[in-house]
Design a protein around this motif. Sequence first.
Motif, PDB file in Angstrom:
ATOM      1  N   ALA A 196       0.827  -1.210   0.000  1.00  0.00           N
ATOM      2  CA  ALA A 196       0.000   0.000   0.000  1.00  0.00           C
ATOM      3  C   ALA A 196       0.861   1.260   0.000  1.00  0.00           C
ATOM      4  N   LEU A 197       1.855   1.318   0.862  1.00  0.00           N
ATOM      5  CA  LEU A 197       2.634   2.546   1.042  1.00  0.00           C
ATOM      6  C   LEU A 197       3.556   2.854  -0.126  1.00  0.00           C
ATOM      7  N   VAL A 198       4.025   1.834  -0.827  1.00  0.00           N
ATOM      8  CA  VAL A 198       4.963   2.059  -1.928  1.00  0.00           C
ATOM      9  C   VAL A 198       4.272   2.702  -3.143  1.00  0.00           C
ATOM     10  N   GLN A 199       2.956   2.766  -3.135  1.00  0.00           N
ATOM     11  CA  GLN A 199       2.217   3.411  -4.219  1.00  0.00           C
ATOM     12  C   GLN A 199       2.374   4.934  -4.200  1.00  0.00           C
ATOM     13  N   GLN A 200       2.847   5.482  -3.077  1.00  0.00           N
ATOM     14  CA  GLN A 200       3.021   6.929  -2.968  1.00  0.00           C
ATOM     15  C   GLN A 200       4.298   7.358  -3.697  1.00  0.00           C
ATOM     16  N   ASP A 201       4.244   8.524  -4.339  1.00  0.00           N
ATOM     17  CA  ASP A 201       5.398   9.045  -5.077  1.00  0.00           C
ATOM     18  C   ASP A 201       6.617   9.172  -4.181  1.00  0.00           C
ATOM     19  N   GLY A 202       7.745   8.670  -4.651  1.00  0.00           N
ATOM     20  CA  GLY A 202       9.014   8.826  -3.959  1.00  0.00           C
ATOM     21  C   GLY A 202       9.355   7.736  -2.964  1.00  0.00           C
ATOM     22  N   VAL A 203       8.402   6.885  -2.610  1.00  0.00           N
ATOM     23  CA  VAL A 203       8.664   5.816  -1.638  1.00  0.00           C
ATOM     24  C   VAL A 203       9.352   4.661  -2.360  1.00  0.00           C
ATOM     25  N   VAL A 204      10.445   4.195  -1.787  1.00  0.00           N
ATOM     26  CA  VAL A 204      11.219   3.097  -2.366  1.00  0.00           C
ATOM     27  C   VAL A 204      11.227   1.935  -1.374  1.00  0.00           C
ATOM     28  N   ALA A 205      10.973   0.735  -1.878  1.00  0.00           N
ATOM     29  CA  ALA A 205      10.938  -0.467  -1.045  1.00  0.00           C
ATOM     30  C   ALA A 205      12.165  -1.329  -1.304  1.00  0.00           C
ATOM     31  N   GLU A 206      12.701  -1.895  -0.229  1.00  0.00           N
ATOM     32  CA  GLU A 206      13.834  -2.818  -0.327  1.00  0.00           C
ATOM     33  C   GLU A 206      13.562  -4.012   0.588  1.00  0.00           C
ATOM     34  N   PRO A 207      13.602  -5.235   0.042  1.00  0.00           N
ATOM     35  CA  PRO A 207      13.391  -6.416   0.894  1.00  0.00           C
ATOM     36  C   PRO A 207      14.469  -6.491   1.976  1.00  0.00           C
ATOM     37  N   LEU A 208      14.074  -6.872   3.168  1.00  0.00           N
ATOM     38  CA  LEU A 208      15.029  -7.058   4.260  1.00  0.00           C
ATOM     39  C   LEU A 208      15.737  -8.398   4.098  1.00  0.00           C
ATOM     40  N   ASP A 209      16.993  -8.463   4.489  1.00  0.00           N
ATOM     41  CA  ASP A 209      17.748  -9.711   4.436  1.00  0.00           C
ATOM     42  C   ASP A 209      17.045 -10.772   5.280  1.00  0.00           C
ATOM     43  N   GLY A 210      16.910 -11.950   4.722  1.00  0.00           N
ATOM     44  CA  GLY A 210      16.309 -13.056   5.453  1.00  0.00           C
ATOM     45  C   GLY A 210      14.807 -13.042   5.468  1.00  0.00           C
ATOM     46  N   ALA A 211      14.187 -12.119   4.771  1.00  0.00           N
ATOM     47  CA  ALA A 211      12.725 -12.006   4.803  1.00  0.00           C
ATOM     48  C   ALA A 211      12.054 -12.665   3.601  1.00  0.00           C
ATOM     49  N   GLU A 212      12.798 -13.362   2.767  1.00  0.00           N
ATOM     50  CA  GLU A 212      12.239 -13.954   1.567  1.00  0.00           C
ATOM     51  C   GLU A 212      11.073 -14.898   1.872  1.00  0.00           C
ATOM     52  N   ASP A 213      11.126 -15.588   2.993  1.00  0.00           N
ATOM     53  CA  ASP A 213      10.063 -16.537   3.344  1.00  0.00           C
ATOM     54  C   ASP A 213       8.764 -15.826   3.721  1.00  0.00           C
ATOM     55  N   ASP A 214       8.830 -14.525   4.000  1.00  0.00           N
ATOM     56  CA  ASP A 214       7.649 -13.776   4.432  1.00  0.00           C
ATOM     57  C   ASP A 214       6.886 -13.176   3.269  1.00  0.00           C
ATOM     58  N   TRP A 215       7.401 -13.292   2.050  1.00  0.00           N
ATOM     59  CA  TRP A 215       6.715 -12.738   0.881  1.00  0.00           C
ATOM     60  C   TRP A 215       5.591 -13.671   0.499  1.00  0.00           C
ATOM     61  N   SER A 216       4.394 -13.247   0.737  1.00  0.00           N
ATOM     62  CA  SER A 216       3.226 -14.064   0.344  1.00  0.00           C
ATOM     63  C   SER A 216       2.019 -13.200   0.110  1.00  0.00           C
TER      64      SER A 216
END
Length: 54
Positions: free
Chosen positions: A34-54
């Motif tokens: 939701a938050l990354v839809q705002q202009d200028g917000v950049v998302a970066e996956p955290l190390d070790g969080a790959e299992d939480d992507w669902s």
Amino acid sequence: MADCSEPDCENVAAVRLYVPWDADRDVCTAHARALVQQDGVVAEPLDGAEDDWS
């Protein structure tokens, strides 16, 4: 892993958001989507969080 920094959310943080007008924050995938839809917000996956992507 840390909890999502959004109020009243107990999900695991999986993404670091870089917000130009506010402090950087670690959030869960639901809040990141939701938050990354705002202009200028950049998302970066955290190390070790790959299992939480669902």
